[in-house]
Write an enzyme that holds these catalytic residues in place. Structure first.
Site, short mmCIF file in Angstrom:
data_model
loop_
_atom_site.label_atom_id
_atom_site.label_comp_id
_atom_site.label_asym_id
_atom_site.label_seq_id
_atom_site.Cartn_x
_atom_site.Cartn_y
_atom_site.Cartn_z
N GLU A 130 -5.65 1.08 -3.10
CA GLU A 130 -6.17 0.03 -3.97
C GLU A 130 -7.42 0.47 -4.73
O GLU A 130 -7.57 0.15 -5.92
CB GLU A 130 -6.46 -1.24 -3.16
N HIS A 199 -3.74 -11.34 6.10
CA HIS A 199 -2.92 -11.67 4.93
C HIS A 199 -3.13 -13.11 4.48
O HIS A 199 -2.32 -13.65 3.71
CB HIS A 199 -1.44 -11.45 5.24
#
Length: 394
Positions: A130, A199
């Site tokens: 990322e 998450h």
């Protein structure tokens, strides 16, 4: 150097980019013509292209409803794809980076079919890195592209926080205005169904203090498409928050092109007794609670703030001047969340209009549990909203 401030001096998101740079390619010139035509529709009385400022907008709810009376039904993730595809079709500088965004179509299929249509260079599958591909997006924006960076889950973008904060948000300022970063960062976030703590992140609280960064949260297929298009056209870096539980919402949206304003809230339900400010998934918890409140004799006004940074204080202020009571409902954490910043802004600007203390319902400051019953207990539920309104209206 103050003139180089990224968030406030750049062109508004829904404004045509005519004359935004000295050297234009033929493709960007064609794009300017297309946007100008859309603007002409707006000037003739329609609302397909929203106004760029948070100024007067008295007829917004009625005209929004009229624009959606005809069109086609889409799911929210399909509306996002439509907006992205329309911008890629119109502007060859728009490109997409991210994990599995190519031939797999993204983890929630927002980019499905784009690689086949536009090729692997404009829809680029990246490694699981990322920080690297977000930095690549920043560099691409500096060189004149309009990248859309997808985080497979918004929680993963914590790995790219340095790029988002020190580069994405600040480079326009630190370069003395030499560089713009027309970058969109988007992806699923929020509390899903038993996705676990890592998450279930709500990163709006992390990103809100970054100078030069705009933040918006979509909640319907209509505003998802409109905000996606506006974010891509903006000269500012924009974070578009999508909730993992809203992707399958269905709504009819216009066949004609339209763009939503990045700085504008949405009046969801007019009312007289209390102003309820919310966004994203909590919009639906609030509307569920509103049905109960109406049966009990209350008349709540519900506003989806949509723009998390900056706040649309025009719409919010007009509502407070009418109801004199405010309830904020969010899925973000209570400490340092959007609700805390919004409460502070309301106190600073509308203190004299308040007849009761501002109440804020937020998620608990704990990691989101995996167990479904415990997960629900950490997030605001409709019954809590009803109880809060009853308390604030006593």
């Amino acid at each position: 150097m103050a003139a180089a401030s990224s968030l406030h001096v750049a062109a508004p998101a829904a404004t045509p980019r005519v004359g935004s740079v000295a050297h234009k390619s033929a493709s960007s010139a064609a794009r300017s013509v297309r946007v100008a035509r859309s603007g002409a529709v707006a000037r003739s009385g329609g609302r397909l292209v929203a106004c760029a400022a948070v100024a007067t907008k008295a007829d917004a709810p009625a005209t929004d409803a009229a624009s959606k009376s005809e069109g086609h039904e889409v799911l929210l993730f399909e509306a996002l794809r439509e907006g992205l595809m329309e911008e890629m079709e119109a502007d060859p500088t728009v490109c997409v980076f991210g994990e599995d965004v190519g031939h797999y179509g993204g983890s929630y299929k927002v980019t499905k079919g784009l690689a086949d249509k536009y090729g692997d260079l404009r829809v680029l599958d990246t490694p699981i890195a990322e920080n690297s591909f977000t930095g690549m997006g920043v560099g691409a924006g500096m060189k004149g592209l309009r990248p859309v960076v997808e985080g497979m889950n918004m929680g993963f973008l914590l790995l790219a926080y340095n790029q988002i904060s020190n580069n994405c948000g600040m480079l326009h300022y630190t370069s003395g205005g030499q560089f713009k970063i027309p970058l969109v960062i988007r992806g699923p976030g929020g509390v899903g169904r038993q996705l676990g703590a890592e998450h279930s992140q709500r990163l709006e609280s992390y990103f809100q203090s970054i100078p030069g960064l705009q933040m918006v949260a979509c909640s319907t297929p209509y505003n998802a498409k409109g905000l996606m298009k506006a974010a891509i056209r903006s000269e500012n870096p924009v974070v578009l928050f999508e909730h993992v539980l809203l992707y399958n919402l269905k709504e009819k949206i216009p066949d004609e092109e339209y763009v939503c304003c990045l700085e504008e809230a949405e009046m969801v339900r007019p009312g007289e007794h209390v102003t309820i400010l919310t966004y994203s998934r909590m919009r639906y918890h609030v509307m569920q609670a509103a049905k109960t409140l109406v049966n009990k004799g209350y008349d709540p006004e519900v506003i989806d703030i949509r723009s998390l940074k900056p706040f649309d204080l025009h719409t919010i202020g007009n509502s407070i001047k009418k109801t004199h009571r405010v309830l904020i409902v969010e899925e973000c954490m209570r400490t340092g969340g959007i609700g805390a910043s919004l409460r502070s802004a309301i106190i600073d600007n509308f203190w004299d209009y308040l007849d009761a203390p501002i109440m804020c319902l937020s998620s608990q400051d704990v990691p989101t549990p995996y167990a479904a019953t415990l997960e629900d207990a950490t997030v605001v539920q409709p019954a809590q909203i009803v109880a809060a309104v009853e308390q604030i209206c006593q």
